[in-house]
Design a protein around this motif. Structure first.
Motif, short mmCIF file in Angstrom:
data_model
loop_
_atom_site.label_atom_id
_atom_site.label_comp_id
_atom_site.label_asym_id
_atom_site.label_seq_id
_atom_site.Cartn_x
_atom_site.Cartn_y
_atom_site.Cartn_z
N UNK A 1 0.68 -1.28 0.00
CA UNK A 1 0.09 -0.01 -0.02
C UNK A 1 0.81 1.34 -0.06
N UNK A 2 1.84 1.35 0.83
CA UNK A 2 2.69 2.47 0.92
C UNK A 2 4.01 2.63 0.09
N UNK A 3 4.38 1.52 -0.41
CA UNK A 3 5.87 1.35 -1.12
C UNK A 3 5.42 0.86 -2.39
N UNK A 4 4.32 0.60 -3.02
CA UNK A 4 4.23 0.23 -4.17
C UNK A 4 4.63 -1.22 -4.58
N UNK A 5 5.39 -1.62 -5.72
CA UNK A 5 5.83 -2.99 -5.95
C UNK A 5 7.13 -2.91 -5.56
N UNK A 6 7.60 -4.43 -4.58
CA UNK A 6 8.44 -4.61 -4.05
C UNK A 6 9.27 -5.83 -4.57
N UNK A 7 10.39 -6.19 -5.47
CA UNK A 7 10.85 -7.35 -5.71
C UNK A 7 11.95 -7.92 -5.12
N UNK A 8 11.84 -9.21 -4.73
CA UNK A 8 12.98 -9.86 -3.96
C UNK A 8 13.17 -11.22 -4.71
N UNK A 9 14.22 -11.95 -4.15
CA UNK A 9 14.62 -12.95 -4.88
C UNK A 9 14.00 -14.32 -4.03
N UNK A 10 14.06 -14.23 -2.70
CA UNK A 10 13.38 -15.24 -1.61
C UNK A 10 12.58 -14.52 -0.61
N UNK A 11 11.35 -15.16 -0.43
CA UNK A 11 10.43 -14.60 0.53
C UNK A 11 10.09 -15.36 1.65
N UNK A 12 10.25 -14.97 2.86
CA UNK A 12 9.67 -15.98 3.98
C UNK A 12 8.46 -15.21 4.63
N UNK A 13 7.41 -16.09 4.70
CA UNK A 13 6.13 -15.84 5.14
C UNK A 13 5.97 -15.95 6.77
N UNK A 14 5.97 -14.78 7.23
CA UNK A 14 5.78 -14.82 8.77
C UNK A 14 4.41 -13.75 9.00
N UNK A 15 3.27 -13.88 8.34
CA UNK A 15 2.44 -13.34 8.34
C UNK A 15 1.19 -13.76 9.34
N UNK A 16 1.44 -14.53 9.97
CA UNK A 16 0.41 -15.08 11.12
C UNK A 16 -0.47 -16.13 10.46
N UNK A 17 -1.52 -16.04 11.20
CA UNK A 17 -2.71 -17.12 10.62
C UNK A 17 -3.18 -16.90 9.34
N UNK A 18 -2.76 -15.60 8.88
CA UNK A 18 -3.45 -15.16 7.33
C UNK A 18 -2.64 -15.83 6.32
N UNK A 19 -1.30 -16.32 6.42
CA UNK A 19 -0.42 -17.11 5.48
C UNK A 19 -0.71 -16.26 4.10
N UNK A 20 -0.45 -15.13 4.14
CA UNK A 20 -0.58 -14.14 2.86
C UNK A 20 0.22 -14.83 1.93
N UNK B 1 9.68 -19.38 -1.54
CA UNK B 1 8.96 -19.14 -0.33
C UNK B 1 8.93 -20.13 0.73
N UNK B 2 9.38 -19.82 1.85
CA UNK B 2 9.22 -20.37 3.32
C UNK B 2 8.36 -19.68 4.10
N UNK B 3 7.63 -20.59 4.96
CA UNK B 3 6.74 -20.15 6.06
C UNK B 3 7.27 -20.28 7.35
N UNK B 4 7.12 -19.52 8.33
CA UNK B 4 7.55 -19.74 9.73
C UNK B 4 6.40 -19.20 10.38
N UNK B 5 6.39 -19.71 11.68
CA UNK B 5 5.58 -19.30 12.93
C UNK B 5 4.21 -19.65 12.57
N UNK B 6 3.23 -18.56 12.85
CA UNK B 6 1.67 -19.20 12.88
C UNK B 6 1.36 -19.23 11.46
N UNK B 7 2.25 -18.69 10.20
CA UNK B 7 1.98 -18.83 8.82
C UNK B 7 2.21 -20.51 8.54
N UNK B 8 3.13 -21.17 9.37
CA UNK B 8 3.35 -22.56 8.90
C UNK B 8 2.46 -23.39 9.55
N UNK B 9 1.77 -22.93 10.81
CA UNK B 9 0.77 -23.73 11.51
C UNK B 9 0.61 -23.34 12.92
N UNK B 10 -0.30 -23.93 13.69
CA UNK B 10 -0.22 -23.85 15.17
C UNK B 10 -1.00 -24.88 15.44
#
Length: 509
Positions: free
Chosen positions: A203-222, A331-340
């Protein structure tokens, strides 16, 4: 394609643990940048206040001072989980309890389990095999003011303020490991034609590109759940609790601080009670299939002696299970994005720390390496999650409580994982041996199972003991009893030590 730009989506304990593990890994590699994107609008859940002993090794490796950690995060010491009323009150007494200690059992000689099974009925299992049982009951600290940082006379972990802990981890990652911190709301992920993540749309910074993504977005698992569509595997058949009411209870300056988590069972779940220096974190965990929200509220009121100050409870629905895969593409998930699973035994921070460290140890240098490393990561984490499920289920299925449908349902064969069934069948005739836990990826292993099985009076029928073993074990048990008395005289009280650390810091001789 080189993996030079790594992004972590989500802050909180999970995101900042990952940032420290990866920041430390690439601290002296100028070609790699680690960025954490944290929403300015989403507050972390903030109820993960219990840890296990491995966190000491992690914090020390990050270069965080134990004194600073204790002072900044309202830390108290945790030496055990004290399980209250997990057994039948008619058989074991009202307020029956046992300890799952953090000190190894029988560490001064041969395994005392066979001796206890044959001769220990008058003494709690943990009390016979470890001096820590007595130290906990007498509210002692696990170390003194002159014990070096992260070392202890007895094994320990911590209780902590989760929000303050995340802030300390953030500060360390940014200032000491050069992790970049962006405040922005991630709206969605843009996918490459290969199915990998190409960029984040914020929303604030537009499009941001990276090589590797780690999902720590909680239960939403975005990322892993929503963008990459990795399915969620429910474990509600095995683990029946699915809701929690949480509250923070103020305490007085001179109130005693138990050096353990209290886990008190009730007719449809259990209650955690964690004492920090100025408050208690309390959570009423229950199965909504066996108890209504109104009943849960009334029972939590009763636990808090009527809730005379009118504290407000926050309900947290718990989606019990984990992703089918934990690493997919880039992409790797960690924390609640991985499970609970549930809060019992502080598994969430434990699994997050384990997974983040495991990822950092073998991080891909290029996209070509991801396929093999993805397979390895998914295999190991899948095994770790399954064994944690086994251990959590053990608490429920071997209880002799039969006072409600919840406890009866937990004993049904179809709710018990096959691996746990096989182990329990073996342990009917033999006490556990270290060889029963053949993988180093057993998050809970030999020591943990001993405390749970025999704290709950599991009936292992052993063959007759040799007179030589009996004599040596008797001497070993007497030695532990003597050491218990000595430690109770030597160790400071728990609050006493916390107050000294606040004032003077840990001062190794």
């Amino acid at each position: 394609m080189a993996m030079q730009n790594i992004v972590i989506v989500g802050g909180g304990t999970a995101g900042w643990l990952a940032a420290n593990h990866l920041g430390k890994k690439f601290n002296h590699n100028d070609a790699v940048t680690v960025t954490l994107i944290e929403s300015p609008d989403i507050a972390p859940i903030g109820v993960g206040e219990g840890t296990v002993p491995h966190i000491r090794k992690t914090l020390s490796s990050f270069g965080i001072s134990e004194t600073e950690f204790i002072r900044e995060c309202d830390v108290t010491f945790k030496q055990s989980i004290k399980f209250v009323n997990w057994m039948d009150k008619a058989k074991h007494g009202s307020d029956n309890f046992f300890h799952h200690l953090f000190d190894a059992p029988s560490k001064f000689g041969d395994d005392l389990t066979p001796y206890w099974l044959n001769h220990g009925a008058e003494k709690a299992y943990a009390d016979m095999v470890s001096p820590q049982h007595s130290a906990c009951e007498k509210q002692k600290a696990p170390k003194s003011i002159t014990t070096p940082e992260y070392e202890g006379t007895l094994g320990y972990a911590y209780h902590l303020n989760a929000a303050k802990f995340a802030n300390l981890l953030r500060k360390n990652a940014v200032e000491n490991f050069g992790v970049q911190h962006i405040k922005a709301n991630v709206l969605e992920a843009e996918l490459h034609e290969s199915g990998a993540i190409a960029a984040l749309i914020t929303k604030e910074s537009g499009r941001l590109a990276y090589d590797f993504y780690i999902d720590c977005s909680g239960f939403e698992s975005l990322l892993l759940g929503k963008a990459l569509q990795v399915p969620f595997i429910e474990k509600s058949k095995e683990l029946l609790v699915n809701s929690a009411l949480v509250v923070q209870v103020p305490t007085q300056e001179n109130d005693e601080i138990p050096p353990y988590t209290v886990a008190t069972a009730h007719q449809a779940g259990w209650i955690w009670d964690i004492a920090l220096i100025n408050r208690r974190g309390v959570g009423f965990v229950y199965s909504s299939d066996h108890m209504s929200d109104e009943e849960a509220t009334n029972k939590l009121d009763r636990y808090l002696h009527g809730n005379p100050t009118g504290l407000k409870y926050r309900k947290i629905p718990m989606k019990v299970g984990h992703r089918e895969k934990f690493w997919h593409k880039n992409c790797v998930s960690l924390g609640l994005a991985q499970g609970f699973l549930e809060p019992l035994e502080a598994t969430s921070i434990l699994l997050t720390d384990f997974a983040a460290g495991f990822l950092a140890d073998r991080f891909p240098q290029s996209f070509e390496q991801t396929s093999e490393l993805e397979q390895r990561f998914n295999h190991v984490m899948g095994y770790a999650w399954d064994r944690v499920i086994d251990f959590i289920k053990l608490h429920y299925c071997i209880s002799d409580r039969e006072d409600s449908q919840f406890w009866l349902d937990n004993k049904k064969s179809e709710t018990i994982p096959d691996t746990l069934k096989k182990r329990l069948a073996l342990w009917q005739h033999f006490s556990p041996q270290r060889e029963d836990f053949f993988s180093k990826f057993e998050i809970f292993d030999y020591d943990n199972y001993l405390y749970l099985l025999y704290g709950m009076h599991y009936q292992s029928k052993l063959s007759a003991l040799s007179s030589q073993y009996h004599s040596a074990a008797k001497e070993h048990a007497l030695r532990i009893s003597t050491i218990s008395e000595q430690l109770n005289q030597k160790l400071p009280g728990h609050r006493e030590l916390i107050n000294k650390i606040k004032k003077y810091g840990l001062q190794a001789l």
